[in-house]
Write a protein that holds these residues in place. Structure first.
Motif, PDB file in Angstrom:
ATOM      1  N   VAL A 163       0.846  -1.205   0.000  1.00 54.33           N
ATOM      2  CA  VAL A 163       0.000   0.000   0.000  1.00 54.33           C
ATOM      3  C   VAL A 163       0.872   1.242   0.000  1.00 54.33           C
ATOM      4  O   VAL A 163       0.748   2.121  -0.857  1.00 54.33           O
ATOM      5  CB  VAL A 163      -0.946   0.013   1.220  1.00 54.33           C
ATOM      6  CG1 VAL A 163      -1.757   1.307   1.260  1.00 54.33           C
ATOM      7  CG2 VAL A 163      -1.871  -1.197   1.196  1.00 54.33           C
ATOM      8  N   LEU A 164       1.776   1.318   0.976  1.00 50.80           N
ATOM      9  CA  LEU A 164       2.710   2.443   1.074  1.00 50.80           C
ATOM     10  C   LEU A 164       3.872   2.013   1.960  1.00 50.80           C
ATOM     11  O   LEU A 164       3.660   1.549   3.087  1.00 50.80           O
ATOM     12  CB  LEU A 164       2.015   3.671   1.678  1.00 50.80           C
ATOM     13  CG  LEU A 164       2.846   4.959   1.727  1.00 50.80           C
ATOM     14  CD1 LEU A 164       3.192   5.430   0.309  1.00 50.80           C
ATOM     15  CD2 LEU A 164       2.086   6.062   2.458  1.00 50.80           C
ATOM     16  N   ILE A 211     -10.799   7.183   2.680  1.00 51.78           N
ATOM     17  CA  ILE A 211      -9.998   7.023   1.459  1.00 51.78           C
ATOM     18  C   ILE A 211      -8.509   7.204   1.764  1.00 51.78           C
ATOM     19  O   ILE A 211      -7.661   6.405   1.345  1.00 51.78           O
ATOM     20  CB  ILE A 211     -10.451   8.012   0.382  1.00 51.78           C
ATOM     21  CG1 ILE A 211     -11.894   7.711  -0.054  1.00 51.78           C
ATOM     22  CG2 ILE A 211      -9.518   7.971  -0.825  1.00 51.78           C
ATOM     23  CD1 ILE A 211     -12.493   8.759  -0.977  1.00 51.78           C
ATOM     24  N   THR A 226      -6.953   4.241   3.972  1.00 52.97           N
ATOM     25  CA  THR A 226      -6.782   2.964   3.276  1.00 52.97           C
ATOM     26  C   THR A 226      -5.720   3.041   2.186  1.00 52.97           C
ATOM     27  O   THR A 226      -5.345   2.010   1.625  1.00 52.97           O
ATOM     28  CB  THR A 226      -8.123   2.496   2.659  1.00 52.97           C
ATOM     29  OG1 THR A 226      -8.692   3.547   1.873  1.00 52.97           O
ATOM     30  CG2 THR A 226      -9.099   2.096   3.751  1.00 52.97           C
ATOM     31  N   HIS A 227      -5.253   4.245   1.882  1.00 53.24           N
ATOM     32  CA  HIS A 227      -4.158   4.394   0.928  1.00 53.24           C
ATOM     33  C   HIS A 227      -2.831   4.693   1.631  1.00 53.24           C
ATOM     34  O   HIS A 227      -1.814   4.952   0.970  1.00 53.24           O
ATOM     35  CB  HIS A 227      -4.472   5.512  -0.075  1.00 53.24           C
ATOM     36  CG  HIS A 227      -5.475   5.112  -1.112  1.00 53.24           C
ATOM     37  ND1 HIS A 227      -6.822   5.068  -0.839  1.00 53.24           N
ATOM     38  CD2 HIS A 227      -5.326   4.717  -2.405  1.00 53.24           C
ATOM     39  CE1 HIS A 227      -7.469   4.677  -1.934  1.00 53.24           C
ATOM     40  NE2 HIS A 227      -6.597   4.460  -2.888  1.00 53.24           N
ATOM     41  N   HIS A 242     -10.317  -4.883  -2.101  1.00 50.05           N
ATOM     42  CA  HIS A 242      -9.667  -3.855  -2.933  1.00 50.05           C
ATOM     43  C   HIS A 242     -10.360  -2.509  -2.753  1.00 50.05           C
ATOM     44  O   HIS A 242      -9.711  -1.454  -2.789  1.00 50.05           O
ATOM     45  CB  HIS A 242      -9.713  -4.280  -4.410  1.00 50.05           C
ATOM     46  CG  HIS A 242      -9.173  -3.248  -5.348  1.00 50.05           C
ATOM     47  ND1 HIS A 242      -7.819  -2.956  -5.438  1.00 50.05           N
ATOM     48  CD2 HIS A 242      -9.797  -2.413  -6.230  1.00 50.05           C
ATOM     49  CE1 HIS A 242      -7.635  -2.004  -6.332  1.00 50.05           C
ATOM     50  NE2 HIS A 242      -8.809  -1.658  -6.831  1.00 50.05           N
ATOM     51  N   TRP A 281     -12.118   1.039   1.382  1.00 51.82           N
ATOM     52  CA  TRP A 281     -12.643   2.325   1.880  1.00 51.82           C
ATOM     53  C   TRP A 281     -14.143   2.417   1.645  1.00 51.82           C
ATOM     54  O   TRP A 281     -14.884   2.946   2.493  1.00 51.82           O
ATOM     55  CB  TRP A 281     -11.925   3.502   1.225  1.00 51.82           C
ATOM     56  CG  TRP A 281     -12.235   3.711  -0.225  1.00 51.82           C
ATOM     57  CD1 TRP A 281     -11.556   3.196  -1.294  1.00 51.82           C
ATOM     58  CD2 TRP A 281     -13.320   4.473  -0.768  1.00 51.82           C
ATOM     59  NE1 TRP A 281     -12.142   3.594  -2.473  1.00 51.82           N
ATOM     60  CE2 TRP A 281     -13.231   4.379  -2.181  1.00 51.82           C
ATOM     61  CE3 TRP A 281     -14.347   5.230  -0.203  1.00 51.82           C
ATOM     62  CZ2 TRP A 281     -14.131   5.011  -3.032  1.00 51.82           C
ATOM     63  CZ3 TRP A 281     -15.257   5.861  -1.044  1.00 51.82           C
ATOM     64  CH2 TRP A 281     -15.148   5.761  -2.432  1.00 51.82           C
TER      65      TRP A 281
END
Length: 394
Positions: free
Chosen positions: A110-111, A162, A165-166, A248, A251
């Motif tokens: 994700v990050l 949003i 979740t990113h 997937h 969010w």
């Protein structure tokens, strides 16, 4: 030894968290029920009253209009239930998600974050989101355009979902959202409701007229807390359901289930009001949204189950389990963070793995496992394992 002590400390704090949360939520729901059932009284000093029967006793409950200069004693305040719920919850956040940030808060797919970065971002969201929410509802705009302020708040929550979740893992994002809203709720009590009540009490004791604006602001925040309760409760149990946070579109799943919680809460608020209106349609709508959300979250798995794929042998997936899973799911684990196999699931032999095929499908498709993708399972490996698990399920 350290791991065992941390686990027992976590158990004790989680128990405290549940006890205090029950006390807080129970009191909140009960007082909300009382307010919706009060009947008008002939005595002008009584703002509303009702009779109730409980445990073989009859109770006459009154909401009084207190005249300046008079204050009944003892006067019971409800605040520590909220404070201790947040204190214990934040302590759990530190023990589980901050000390175990690599596994629970961060997902490199994700990050890519360092633990200290993830923790700093988490704390920033807790404090920063509260300030945005708080000053919106302290503004004259919210007083004049209350419905529009509600919509802005709802939009802000969607943006938070949003963003989170990113940034974090699905598991971490859902828990972080719950922590954010729980922080708002307790901060509402600490910074708005309790100070307002102290000023009202002080004015009453000094024989001064009460500032109705204080009551109005406290009423808004109390109402917000009432509607946020069920969404927060979902967030706190979501880590047990990877099919939700691992989607997937997680969010959107999060917001959908938030909507379900708000609708259910509104149903109970509406049905307890004095009158004959029984808004069952709210429950029907909540069920429809829940079903649609579940379908959205499960779509990739359902699609995979319908696809015709060539047979995959165990020998093709065995190396993946050995490299990506066995470190944490063996009789003698080798991962330092997990001294015993999580939930007793062993994945060392073909027989053990076949028995867990259904669970593997859910955990791998939702990306809940490997936990935090610590063992760096690739998307190709994940797809191969899923196809094999689908084949061997009865």
């Amino acid at each position: 030894m350290e791991t065992i002590l941390v686990e027992w400390a976590s158990l004790a704090i989680r128990w405290i968290h549940i006890i205090t949360a029950f006390a807080w939520i129970g009191a909140s729901f009960y007082f909300n029920w009382l307010l919706n059932h009060l009947l008008q009284a002939d005595d002008q000093k009584i703002a509303g009253q009702l009779w109730a029967l409980h445990a073989g006793g009859f109770f006459n409950i009154e909401k009084r209009n207190i005249e300046p200069g008079q204050l009944p004693a003892p006067l019971h305040w409800f605040k520590w239930e909220s404070y201790w719920t947040w204190i214990s919850g934040f302590t759990l956040l530190v023990i589980t998600y901050y000390l175990g940030a690599d596994a629970y808060l961060i997902d490199a797919s994700v990050l890519a974050l360092q633990p200290w970065q993830a923790i700093l971002i988490s704390l920033s969201f807790l404090a920063g989101s509260w300030l945005v929410y708080h000053y919106l509802w302290k503004s004259e705009f919210a007083r004049r355009k209350t419905n529009l302020a509600m919509l802005i708040t709802a939009g802000f929550i969607v943006l938070l979902a949003i963003a989170l979740t990113h940034i974090f893992s699905g598991r971490g994002a859902f828990l972080q959202m719950g922590a954010i809203l729980a922080t708002w709720m307790t901060a509402n009590v600490f910074f708005v409701i309790m100070p307002g009540q102290r000023k009202l009490v002080k004015a009453t004791v000094e024989g001064l007229p009460q500032d109705k604006r204080l009551s109005e602001e406290a009423g808004w925040r109390s109402l917000h807390n009432n509607y946020l309760t069920l969404p927060v409760m979902f967030c706190m149990i979501s880590n047990h359901y990877p099919a939700s946070f691992g989607s997937h579109w997680n969010w959107l799943v999060l917001i959908g289930l938030f909507g379900v919680g708000v609708l259910v809460r509104h149903y109970f608020n509406a049905r307890t009001k004095v009158g004959n209106w029984k808004p069952v349609w709210l429950l029907v709508l909540a069920f429809v949204i829940f079903a649609a959300t579940a379908l959205l979250a499960s779509y990739p798995q359902l699609k995979l189950s319908l696809e015709q794929a060539s047979a995959i042998s165990y020998s093709q997936v065995q190396p993946i389990f050995a490299q990506r899973c066995v470190a944490c799911h063996a009789a003698k684990t080798t991962h330092p963070a997990f001294p015993v196999a999580q939930k007793g699931v062993l994945l060392e032999t073909e027989e053990q793995i076949r028995k867990q095929a259904a669970l593997i499908t859910v955990q791998v498709s939702s990306k809940a496992m490997p936990l935090g993708n610590l063992t760096q399972m690739t998307e190709e490996e994940r797809a191969l394992v899923l196809k094999w698990a689908q084949q061997v399920q009865p």
